[in-house]
Design a protein around this motif. Sequence first.
Motif, PDB file in Angstrom:
ATOM      1  N   PHE A 519      51.552  52.885  33.324  1.00 34.12           N
ATOM      2  CA  PHE A 519      51.559  52.758  31.860  1.00 34.12           C
ATOM      3  C   PHE A 519      52.981  53.027  31.339  1.00 34.12           C
ATOM      4  CE2 PHE A 519      47.337  54.248  33.184  1.00 34.12           C
ATOM      5  CZ  PHE A 519      46.522  53.254  32.649  1.00 34.12           C
ATOM      6  N   PRO A 520      53.891  52.074  31.540  1.00 36.71           N
ATOM      7  CA  PRO A 520      55.306  52.319  31.213  1.00 36.71           C
ATOM      8  C   PRO A 520      55.587  52.531  29.728  1.00 36.71           C
ATOM      9  CG  PRO A 520      54.942  50.000  31.821  1.00 36.71           C
ATOM     10  CD  PRO A 520      53.675  50.724  32.107  1.00 36.71           C
ATOM     11  N   ASN A 521      54.743  52.025  28.864  1.00 34.13           N
ATOM     12  CA  ASN A 521      55.020  52.117  27.422  1.00 34.13           C
ATOM     13  C   ASN A 521      54.199  53.195  26.708  1.00 34.13           C
ATOM     14  OD1 ASN A 521      56.813  49.896  27.619  1.00 34.13           O
ATOM     15  ND2 ASN A 521      55.040  48.496  27.598  1.00 34.13           N
ATOM     16  N   VAL A 522      53.622  54.116  27.505  1.00 34.48           N
ATOM     17  CA  VAL A 522      52.753  55.161  26.927  1.00 34.48           C
ATOM     18  C   VAL A 522      53.447  56.523  27.049  1.00 34.48           C
ATOM     19  CG1 VAL A 522      50.537  56.343  27.173  1.00 34.48           C
ATOM     20  CG2 VAL A 522      50.663  53.862  27.459  1.00 34.48           C
ATOM     21  N   ASP A 523      53.367  57.325  25.970  1.00 37.41           N
ATOM     22  CA  ASP A 523      53.940  58.683  26.011  1.00 37.41           C
ATOM     23  C   ASP A 523      53.077  59.586  26.882  1.00 37.41           C
ATOM     24  OD1 ASP A 523      56.258  58.476  24.375  1.00 37.41           O
ATOM     25  OD2 ASP A 523      54.955  58.339  22.613  1.00 37.41           O
ATOM     26  N   ILE A 524      53.690  60.149  27.931  1.00 40.05           N
ATOM     27  CA  ILE A 524      52.979  61.020  28.879  1.00 40.05           C
ATOM     28  C   ILE A 524      53.734  62.343  28.974  1.00 40.05           C
ATOM     29  CG2 ILE A 524      52.101  61.223  31.245  1.00 40.05           C
ATOM     30  CD1 ILE A 524      52.320  58.138  31.465  1.00 40.05           C
ATOM     31  N   ALA A 525      53.020  63.458  29.065  1.00 43.12           N
ATOM     32  CA  ALA A 525      53.686  64.768  29.170  1.00 43.12           C
ATOM     33  C   ALA A 525      52.932  65.668  30.135  1.00 43.12           C
ATOM     34  CB  ALA A 525      53.776  65.415  27.791  1.00 43.12           C
ATOM     35  N   ILE A 526      53.647  66.712  30.572  1.00 44.19           N
ATOM     36  CA  ILE A 526      53.076  67.711  31.493  1.00 44.19           C
ATOM     37  C   ILE A 526      52.946  69.047  30.767  1.00 44.19           C
ATOM     38  CG2 ILE A 526      53.641  69.138  33.521  1.00 44.19           C
ATOM     39  CD1 ILE A 526      54.734  66.653  34.878  1.00 44.19           C
ATOM     40  N   ALA A 527      51.848  69.774  31.015  1.00 42.04           N
ATOM     41  CA  ALA A 527      51.654  71.121  30.439  1.00 42.04           C
ATOM     42  C   ALA A 527      51.068  72.053  31.490  1.00 42.04           C
ATOM     43  CB  ALA A 527      50.717  71.035  29.231  1.00 42.04           C
ATOM     44  N   HIS A 528      51.713  73.203  31.657  1.00 40.08           N
ATOM     45  CA  HIS A 528      51.155  74.250  32.544  1.00 40.08           C
ATOM     46  C   HIS A 528      51.684  75.614  32.110  1.00 40.08           C
ATOM     47  CE1 HIS A 528      54.970  74.621  34.769  1.00 40.08           C
ATOM     48  NE2 HIS A 528      54.999  73.295  34.803  1.00 40.08           N
ATOM     49  N   GLY A 529      51.096  76.641  32.619  1.00 33.58           N
ATOM     50  CA  GLY A 529      51.370  78.008  32.151  1.00 33.58           C
ATOM     51  C   GLY A 529      52.723  78.573  32.500  1.00 33.58           C
ATOM     52  N   GLN A 530      53.453  77.953  33.434  1.00 33.27           N
ATOM     53  CA  GLN A 530      54.757  78.484  33.827  1.00 33.27           C
ATOM     54  C   GLN A 530      55.922  77.824  33.083  1.00 33.27           C
ATOM     55  OE1 GLN A 530      55.233  78.649  38.107  1.00 33.27           O
ATOM     56  NE2 GLN A 530      53.220  79.564  38.391  1.00 33.27           N
ATOM     57  N   GLN A 531      55.612  76.960  32.136  1.00 28.80           N
ATOM     58  CA  GLN A 531      56.676  76.338  31.341  1.00 28.80           C
ATOM     59  C   GLN A 531      57.241  77.337  30.331  1.00 28.80           C
ATOM     60  OE1 GLN A 531      54.421  73.004  29.795  1.00 28.80           O
ATOM     61  NE2 GLN A 531      55.555  71.552  31.055  1.00 28.80           N
ATOM     62  N   TYR A 532      58.447  77.021  29.829  1.00 29.21           N
ATOM     63  CA  TYR A 532      59.006  77.853  28.769  1.00 29.21           C
ATOM     64  C   TYR A 532      58.072  77.795  27.555  1.00 29.21           C
ATOM     65  CZ  TYR A 532      63.360  78.177  31.387  1.00 29.21           C
ATOM     66  OH  TYR A 532      64.293  78.439  32.350  1.00 29.21           O
ATOM     67  N   SER A 533      57.990  78.903  26.875  1.00 26.42           N
ATOM     68  CA  SER A 533      57.028  79.047  25.780  1.00 26.42           C
ATOM     69  C   SER A 533      57.144  77.949  24.735  1.00 26.42           C
ATOM     70  CB  SER A 533      57.221  80.414  25.109  1.00 26.42           C
ATOM     71  OG  SER A 533      57.172  81.435  26.068  1.00 26.42           O
ATOM     72  N   VAL A 547      50.782  62.054  19.238  1.00 17.38           N
ATOM     73  CA  VAL A 547      52.021  61.422  19.693  1.00 17.38           C
ATOM     74  C   VAL A 547      51.954  61.180  21.202  1.00 17.38           C
ATOM     75  CG1 VAL A 547      54.531  61.660  19.885  1.00 17.38           C
ATOM     76  CG2 VAL A 547      53.347  62.505  17.832  1.00 17.38           C
ATOM     77  N   ILE A 548      51.582  62.208  21.939  1.00 13.32           N
ATOM     78  CA  ILE A 548      51.418  62.104  23.391  1.00 13.32           C
ATOM     79  C   ILE A 548      50.015  61.557  23.666  1.00 13.32           C
ATOM     80  CG2 ILE A 548      51.223  63.429  25.548  1.00 13.32           C
ATOM     81  CD1 ILE A 548      53.342  65.361  24.297  1.00 13.32           C
ATOM     82  N   LYS A 549      49.929  60.516  24.503  1.00  4.81           N
ATOM     83  CA  LYS A 549      48.638  59.872  24.760  1.00  4.81           C
ATOM     84  C   LYS A 549      47.952  60.393  26.030  1.00  4.81           C
ATOM     85  CE  LYS A 549      49.027  57.145  21.214  1.00  4.81           C
ATOM     86  NZ  LYS A 549      48.182  57.394  20.015  1.00  4.81           N
ATOM     87  N   ILE A 550      48.762  60.745  27.040  1.00  3.82           N
ATOM     88  CA  ILE A 550      48.175  61.272  28.288  1.00  3.82           C
ATOM     89  C   ILE A 550      48.807  62.624  28.571  1.00  3.82           C
ATOM     90  CG2 ILE A 550      47.779  60.872  30.752  1.00  3.82           C
ATOM     91  CD1 ILE A 550      48.284  57.874  30.265  1.00  3.82           C
TER      92      ILE A 550
END
Length: 838
Positions: A519-533, A547-550
């Motif tokens: 899905f090259p034209n879709v906004d995708i992001a990662i979320a987990h507990g060790q990321q900066y606050s 804004v983020i779809k996946i």
Amino acid sequence: MYSLLFPSSILMASFFPTPPLLKLYSSSNSTKLWGLRLFCTVGSGSRSRSRKKVCFQSNAVYTQGLSLSSPTSTGKLSQRRDKSESERDAISVLNERILRDHSKREATRPAMDSEEADKYMQLVKQQQQVGLQKLKGKRGGGDSDGGFNYKVDPYSLTSGDYVVHKKVGIGRFVGIKYDVSKNSSEPIEYVFIEYADGMAKLPVKQASRMLYRYSLPNETKKPRTLSKLSDTSAWERRKTKGKVAIQKMVVDLMELYLHRLKQRRPPYPKNPAVAEFTAEFPYEPTPDQKQAFIDVERDLTERETPMDRLICGDVGFGKTEVALRAIFSVVSAGKQAMVLAPTIVLAKQHFDVISERFSKYPDIMVGLLSRFQTKAEKEEYLDMIKNGHLNIIVGTHSLLGSRVVYNNLGLLVVDEEQRFGVKQKEKIASLKISVDVLTLSATPIPRTLYLALTGFRDASLISTPPPERVPIRTHLSAFGKEKVISAIKYELDRGGQVFYVLPRIKGLEEVMDFLEQAFPNVDIAIAHGQQYSKQLEETMEKFAQGVIKILICTNIVESGLDIQNANTIVVQDVQQFGLAQLYQLRGRVGRADKEAHAYLFYPDKSLLTDQALERLTALEECCELGQGFQLAERDMGIRGFGSIFGEQQTGDVGNIGIDLFFEMLFESLSKVEEHRVISVPYQSVQIDININPHLSSEYINYLENPMEIVNEAEKAAEKGTWSLMQFTENLRRQYGKEPFAMEILLKKLYVRRMAADLGITRIYASGKIVGMKTNMNKKVFQVMIDSMTSDIHRNSLVFEGDQIKAELLLELPKEQLLNWIFQCLAELHAALPALIKY
């Protein structure tokens, strides 16, 4: 000099401070009470001081074989002790057990007289009946007496399943087939079960009354061994051990509940402003919701005991609104409310919901304490909490820390208690004694669930969905990239958003690369507990705004996230999630009127354990809305017993299987008042055994002030077992291990003290017969016998009328007789944790 450290000494030394003996007072009655004869005067003051100096050269730790003054002056005394200490000292063994079993219990047990206990126990019985009435029809297998059973339907078994026969033990189910009995020519259906030494058959009707499915609290379901038809004694011992373990758990629950009932706080005033607040709720409450509102309002405004209520409702069924109304009632009365969430993501969502709901009340301040804040912001919030300027405090487990000091805390709301660690749960439990507590959960931890079921905890069930809700469709299959792409494409095409969940952080980037290519034209992001606050907060905010779809994430999204437009969730490697986790993850979607989809992917069925497969099958079967409560019951038998009542009882459950264990638990809970020990005053205990040993002049001279020590020992014994244990250990740490004569005198005190605790008023011996007159009933005596580890004492004791009797093989010398009684009472006394003691 030498010091051989005794294991219990190290334990006791670390537990107790090291001051000398408690302040001592002399009494003319002391020698009579002890049967003590002193044949030597106490030395001069200077001599006493020198002896004290010698004693503390050994670090004031109780030591075995310690020479008390000098090798020459006390050589005989030391030799005499060495003989008696070739075996483990019986008093030390008893003291260790008292310390282990009773330290926490004694500290938390409420002081109450017999009449008060009767009143509270009646309240408990009423609670149980209310709980059973509420749950009729919620679970299959209700008995006619209102209890529950876990017996298995023989027709639901498959060949090879392990089963438990209540009287014979563990066997392997072979099958059901027709056979002709000896007394009839008509064939009937029999259940065939294989045991270690042969095959048994029993009619189907009988099997349905006696058989349980054998399941264990771990990955494997295979028992260590099958029972024997020819010898059921081993099975009886296993069942008895399980029964005693259950009895101890039930008593723990009862004592905690009695303690809470004894606490008092004034009821909250009925505030007309609450009606205005409730009118702002934009939806029509479901019938279950309305009942939960009423239950909580009664707890707060009509009861004088702190509330401890479980609100059990599926995701999106309106638990939060119940909590908001409780918060308003408490805060408007001038108290603070704490909202505790397992993750910062959920805490932030609660904060947003509460802030919006209370925006019309400028006097009510809401704050979020989190790791997203700077140190200065945190300090400012902590100061506001302490001074009472923050009325509602939202956050994660940091709210339970020692740095958070509340000005006037009135209510604790706990969301998803099962997500917290052991220390946090203990802190929550300690708060329940003094503040009102509301626990919200879609899948309560099994312990919480069973407390609710049995009336030891108030519960409100919200099982009806809001009218606009549509069931979630669950798809369980082997992983395939094409399936994943198809599922995500379907959701994106209808304008929705997707959660993509993995069990570990490690695989997130790999999935990100795969999805970016698909899905090259879709906004995708990662979320987990060790990321900066800030990064995590911004990602979640963008996803919530659409804004983020996946969103590719770990189970940080498991609880509470409410995003209306996200109606597809993909879970990869489902075998690594618990059933409760999967149920919560699936609940992240299906919040709107669109049909939602949950795709559960596993790598290869051959890699799944039986337990993992069972979890997933259960989840598919429970795909209708409102099944969270029933699911939690099922989950209890699947994902492990250790989290229910602690690891200690896990072995006892494994011995008999979870299903029989829980049926025995219900039975024990319903009869808890029958297992009650009523102690008698220490001074009323009569010991008719003439034994008066003589202390040697060496030991009398060695003691600082023998008459005061005798008096203090008697006072400690009169106060309780715990005090007597402290006295004995302090005596040994200051003066070393006592000689044989002094040990006998201490044992007399222990015998009298334990007898008083057990409700025994007289101990006597006549020839080979030892008798103990008691106020206990036969059921209490049976619990004590079942708890005994020594066959010698268990097999020799009988209960006749109001007496416990034993016939010895021969008439013992007085010292040996006292030792036998001491050991026997110590065994009986060890059963007290399994009995109500008011």
